[in-house]
Design a protein around this motif. Structure first.
Motif, PDB file in Angstrom:
ATOM      1  N   ARG A 191       0.816  -1.228   0.000  1.00 61.56           N
ATOM      2  CA  ARG A 191       0.000   0.000   0.000  1.00 61.56           C
ATOM      3  C   ARG A 191       0.842   1.267   0.000  1.00 61.56           C
ATOM      4  O   ARG A 191       0.412   2.292  -0.512  1.00 61.56           O
ATOM      5  CB  ARG A 191      -0.898   0.034   1.244  1.00 61.56           C
ATOM      6  CG  ARG A 191      -2.154  -0.783   1.146  1.00 61.56           C
ATOM      7  CD  ARG A 191      -3.135  -0.428   2.268  1.00 61.56           C
ATOM      8  NE  ARG A 191      -2.505  -0.221   3.560  1.00 61.56           N
ATOM      9  CZ  ARG A 191      -2.379  -1.135   4.520  1.00 61.56           C
ATOM     10  NH1 ARG A 191      -2.850  -2.347   4.330  1.00 61.56           N
ATOM     11  NH2 ARG A 191      -1.809  -0.846   5.671  1.00 61.56           N
ATOM     12  N   ALA A 192       2.006   1.215   0.597  1.00 67.28           N
ATOM     13  CA  ALA A 192       2.839   2.414   0.750  1.00 67.28           C
ATOM     14  C   ALA A 192       3.297   2.932  -0.609  1.00 67.28           C
ATOM     15  O   ALA A 192       3.842   2.181  -1.417  1.00 67.28           O
ATOM     16  CB  ALA A 192       4.036   2.108   1.631  1.00 67.28           C
ATOM     17  N   LYS A 193       3.061   4.183  -0.847  1.00 65.89           N
ATOM     18  CA  LYS A 193       3.505   4.857  -2.075  1.00 65.89           C
ATOM     19  C   LYS A 193       4.404   6.016  -1.666  1.00 65.89           C
ATOM     20  O   LYS A 193       4.136   6.718  -0.700  1.00 65.89           O
ATOM     21  CB  LYS A 193       2.316   5.398  -2.876  1.00 65.89           C
ATOM     22  CG  LYS A 193       1.284   4.347  -3.238  1.00 65.89           C
ATOM     23  CD  LYS A 193       1.844   3.328  -4.192  1.00 65.89           C
ATOM     24  CE  LYS A 193       0.804   2.276  -4.523  1.00 65.89           C
ATOM     25  NZ  LYS A 193       1.368   1.008  -4.843  1.00 65.89           N
ATOM     26  N   PHE A 194       5.463   6.216  -2.428  1.00 69.87           N
ATOM     27  CA  PHE A 194       6.377   7.321  -2.153  1.00 69.87           C
ATOM     28  C   PHE A 194       6.119   8.445  -3.145  1.00 69.87           C
ATOM     29  O   PHE A 194       5.957   8.203  -4.345  1.00 69.87           O
ATOM     30  CB  PHE A 194       7.830   6.856  -2.221  1.00 69.87           C
ATOM     31  CG  PHE A 194       8.191   5.970  -1.060  1.00 69.87           C
ATOM     32  CD1 PHE A 194       8.573   6.511   0.155  1.00 69.87           C
ATOM     33  CD2 PHE A 194       8.136   4.601  -1.178  1.00 69.87           C
ATOM     34  CE1 PHE A 194       8.887   5.704   1.228  1.00 69.87           C
ATOM     35  CE2 PHE A 194       8.448   3.777  -0.110  1.00 69.87           C
ATOM     36  CZ  PHE A 194       8.827   4.329   1.101  1.00 69.87           C
ATOM     37  N   VAL A 195       6.084   9.645  -2.601  1.00 65.71           N
ATOM     38  CA  VAL A 195       5.743  10.836  -3.366  1.00 65.71           C
ATOM     39  C   VAL A 195       6.815  11.889  -3.107  1.00 65.71           C
ATOM     40  O   VAL A 195       7.320  12.005  -1.986  1.00 65.71           O
ATOM     41  CB  VAL A 195       4.356  11.365  -2.914  1.00 65.71           C
ATOM     42  CG1 VAL A 195       3.974  12.628  -3.644  1.00 65.71           C
ATOM     43  CG2 VAL A 195       3.292  10.292  -3.100  1.00 65.71           C
ATOM     44  N   ALA A 196       7.151  12.650  -4.138  1.00 65.78           N
ATOM     45  CA  ALA A 196       8.118  13.741  -3.993  1.00 65.78           C
ATOM     46  C   ALA A 196       7.432  15.046  -4.369  1.00 65.78           C
ATOM     47  O   ALA A 196       6.577  15.088  -5.256  1.00 65.78           O
ATOM     48  CB  ALA A 196       9.326  13.504  -4.887  1.00 65.78           C
ATOM     49  N   LYS A 197       7.809  16.102  -3.682  1.00 66.80           N
ATOM     50  CA  LYS A 197       7.276  17.423  -3.998  1.00 66.80           C
ATOM     51  C   LYS A 197       8.040  17.951  -5.208  1.00 66.80           C
ATOM     52  O   LYS A 197       9.255  17.896  -5.264  1.00 66.80           O
ATOM     53  CB  LYS A 197       7.448  18.357  -2.805  1.00 66.80           C
ATOM     54  CG  LYS A 197       6.713  19.667  -2.962  1.00 66.80           C
ATOM     55  CD  LYS A 197       6.400  20.236  -1.601  1.00 66.80           C
ATOM     56  CE  LYS A 197       5.824  21.616  -1.689  1.00 66.80           C
ATOM     57  NZ  LYS A 197       4.450  21.673  -2.072  1.00 66.80           N
ATOM     58  N   ALA A 198       7.295  18.435  -6.193  1.00 62.56           N
ATOM     59  CA  ALA A 198       7.889  19.003  -7.403  1.00 62.56           C
ATOM     60  C   ALA A 198       7.266  20.372  -7.615  1.00 62.56           C
ATOM     61  O   ALA A 198       6.161  20.478  -8.149  1.00 62.56           O
ATOM     62  CB  ALA A 198       7.642  18.100  -8.608  1.00 62.56           C
ATOM     63  N   GLY A 199       7.947  21.402  -7.132  1.00 59.86           N
ATOM     64  CA  GLY A 199       7.388  22.751  -7.202  1.00 59.86           C
ATOM     65  C   GLY A 199       6.203  22.859  -6.257  1.00 59.86           C
ATOM     66  O   GLY A 199       6.316  22.576  -5.068  1.00 59.86           O
ATOM     67  N   SER A 200       5.042  23.221  -6.801  1.00 59.59           N
ATOM     68  CA  SER A 200       3.852  23.348  -5.953  1.00 59.59           C
ATOM     69  C   SER A 200       2.956  22.115  -6.052  1.00 59.59           C
ATOM     70  O   SER A 200       1.846  22.116  -5.527  1.00 59.59           O
ATOM     71  CB  SER A 200       3.072  24.598  -6.349  1.00 59.59           C
ATOM     72  OG  SER A 200       2.662  24.486  -7.698  1.00 59.59           O
ATOM     73  N   SER A 201       3.427  21.064  -6.716  1.00 52.97           N
ATOM     74  CA  SER A 201       2.625  19.840  -6.822  1.00 52.97           C
ATOM     75  C   SER A 201       3.420  18.649  -6.312  1.00 52.97           C
ATOM     76  O   SER A 201       4.538  18.784  -5.841  1.00 52.97           O
ATOM     77  CB  SER A 201       2.184  19.629  -8.280  1.00 52.97           C
ATOM     78  OG  SER A 201       3.320  19.487  -9.095  1.00 52.97           O
ATOM     79  N   PHE A 202       2.821  17.472  -6.430  1.00 53.14           N
ATOM     80  CA  PHE A 202       3.446  16.238  -5.968  1.00 53.14           C
ATOM     81  C   PHE A 202       3.536  15.248  -7.124  1.00 53.14           C
ATOM     82  O   PHE A 202       2.665  15.206  -7.980  1.00 53.14           O
ATOM     83  CB  PHE A 202       2.627  15.621  -4.830  1.00 53.14           C
ATOM     84  CG  PHE A 202       2.536  16.502  -3.628  1.00 53.14           C
ATOM     85  CD1 PHE A 202       3.552  16.529  -2.689  1.00 53.14           C
ATOM     86  CD2 PHE A 202       1.442  17.332  -3.431  1.00 53.14           C
ATOM     87  CE1 PHE A 202       3.487  17.349  -1.584  1.00 53.14           C
ATOM     88  CE2 PHE A 202       1.366  18.156  -2.329  1.00 53.14           C
ATOM     89  CZ  PHE A 202       2.395  18.173  -1.413  1.00 53.14           C
ATOM     90  N   VAL A 203       4.598  14.451  -7.103  1.00 57.93           N
ATOM     91  CA  VAL A 203       4.816  13.455  -8.158  1.00 57.93           C
ATOM     92  C   VAL A 203       4.992  12.094  -7.507  1.00 57.93           C
ATOM     93  O   VAL A 203       5.837  11.925  -6.618  1.00 57.93           O
ATOM     94  CB  VAL A 203       6.089  13.801  -8.972  1.00 57.93           C
ATOM     95  CG1 VAL A 203       6.363  12.734 -10.010  1.00 57.93           C
ATOM     96  CG2 VAL A 203       5.968  15.161  -9.609  1.00 57.93           C
ATOM     97  N   GLY A 204       4.183  11.111  -7.940  1.00 61.75           N
ATOM     98  CA  GLY A 204       4.345   9.742  -7.460  1.00 61.75           C
ATOM     99  C   GLY A 204       5.590   9.130  -8.087  1.00 61.75           C
ATOM    100  O   GLY A 204       5.886   9.356  -9.259  1.00 61.75           O
ATOM    101  N   LEU A 205       6.326   8.370  -7.294  1.00 65.29           N
ATOM    102  CA  LEU A 205       7.559   7.757  -7.778  1.00 65.29           C
ATOM    103  C   LEU A 205       7.303   6.298  -8.159  1.00 65.29           C
ATOM    104  O   LEU A 205       6.576   5.589  -7.466  1.00 65.29           O
ATOM    105  CB  LEU A 205       8.645   7.844  -6.705  1.00 65.29           C
ATOM    106  CG  LEU A 205       8.995   9.276  -6.280  1.00 65.29           C
ATOM    107  CD1 LEU A 205       9.982   9.256  -5.114  1.00 65.29           C
ATOM    108  CD2 LEU A 205       9.563  10.066  -7.444  1.00 65.29           C
ATOM    109  N   ASN A 206       7.916   5.872  -9.241  1.00 66.46           N
ATOM    110  CA  ASN A 206       7.797   4.487  -9.717  1.00 66.46           C
ATOM    111  C   ASN A 206       8.790   3.591  -8.975  1.00 66.46           C
ATOM    112  O   ASN A 206       9.793   4.058  -8.450  1.00 66.46           O
ATOM    113  CB  ASN A 206       8.057   4.414 -11.218  1.00 66.46           C
ATOM    114  CG  ASN A 206       7.024   5.176 -12.004  1.00 66.46           C
ATOM    115  OD1 ASN A 206       5.838   5.099 -11.701  1.00 66.46           O
ATOM    116  ND2 ASN A 206       7.460   5.924 -12.996  1.00 66.46           N
ATOM    117  N   GLU A 207       8.527   2.292  -9.002  1.00 62.23           N
ATOM    118  CA  GLU A 207       9.366   1.313  -8.303  1.00 62.23           C
ATOM    119  C   GLU A 207      10.837   1.401  -8.664  1.00 62.23           C
ATOM    120  O   GLU A 207      11.698   1.216  -7.825  1.00 62.23           O
ATOM    121  CB  GLU A 207       8.874  -0.113  -8.614  1.00 62.23           C
ATOM    122  CG  GLU A 207       7.549  -0.453  -7.981  1.00 62.23           C
ATOM    123  CD  GLU A 207       7.638  -0.543  -6.478  1.00 62.23           C
ATOM    124  OE1 GLU A 207       8.300  -1.462  -5.966  1.00 62.23           O
ATOM    125  OE2 GLU A 207       7.049   0.328  -5.816  1.00 62.23           O
TER     126      GLU A 207
END
Length: 138
Positions: free
Chosen positions: A105-121
């Motif tokens: 279930r755990a997903k890792f997300v990074a902040k990119a400017g003023s939005s968020f980007v989901g990271l792939n495996e």
């Protein structure tokens, strides 16, 4: 002219790669060193062999989706700087005792400017030192 010729730099022969045999080792090495792994800085890759990168400290912060939820929790871990998201998920899961379902279930997300980007495996940590965790509690 009686001057001595300038000394020339001759690099040493390459060290054997991990898994090579003593017969492939450079000449002149003592037998006890002939089969040893080369001492190479961690950022260097040799013939597709991935060597361990230097450890870095990464802050993992729980991503709060709903307003009014509990305050964000964070943990800091030292991980290899070239870790993939899949490796990071296992490391965080092992540290926190997540069961296999929580790890999925755990997903890792990074902040990119003023939005968020989901990271792939297979995405690498790279220069990121802060990651948000969605879908699992810290």
């Amino acid at each position: 002219n009686d001057e001595a010729p300038a000394a020339e730099f001759c690099p040493p022969p390459p060290a054997p790669l991990a898994g090579s045999t003593a017969a492939e080792a450079p000449q002149g090495l003592p037998p006890e060193l002939a089969d040893s792994d080369p001492i190479v800085p961690p950022e260097i890759r040799v013939r597709g062999v991935r060597l361990r990168a230097e450890d870095v400290e990464v802050t993992f912060t729980e991503m709060v989706v709903e307003e009014g939820s509990e305050s964000k929790r964070s943990i800091k871990l030292r991980v290899p700087g070239d870790s993939t998201v899949a490796e990071l998920r296992r490391r965080v899961g092992d540290e926190l005792g997540w069961d296999p379902q929580a790890q999925r279930r755990a997903k890792f997300v990074a902040k990119a400017g003023s939005s968020f980007v989901g990271l792939n495996e297979d995405d690498r940590l790279g220069g990121r030192r802060t990651l948000l965790v969605r879908g699992a509690t810290l």
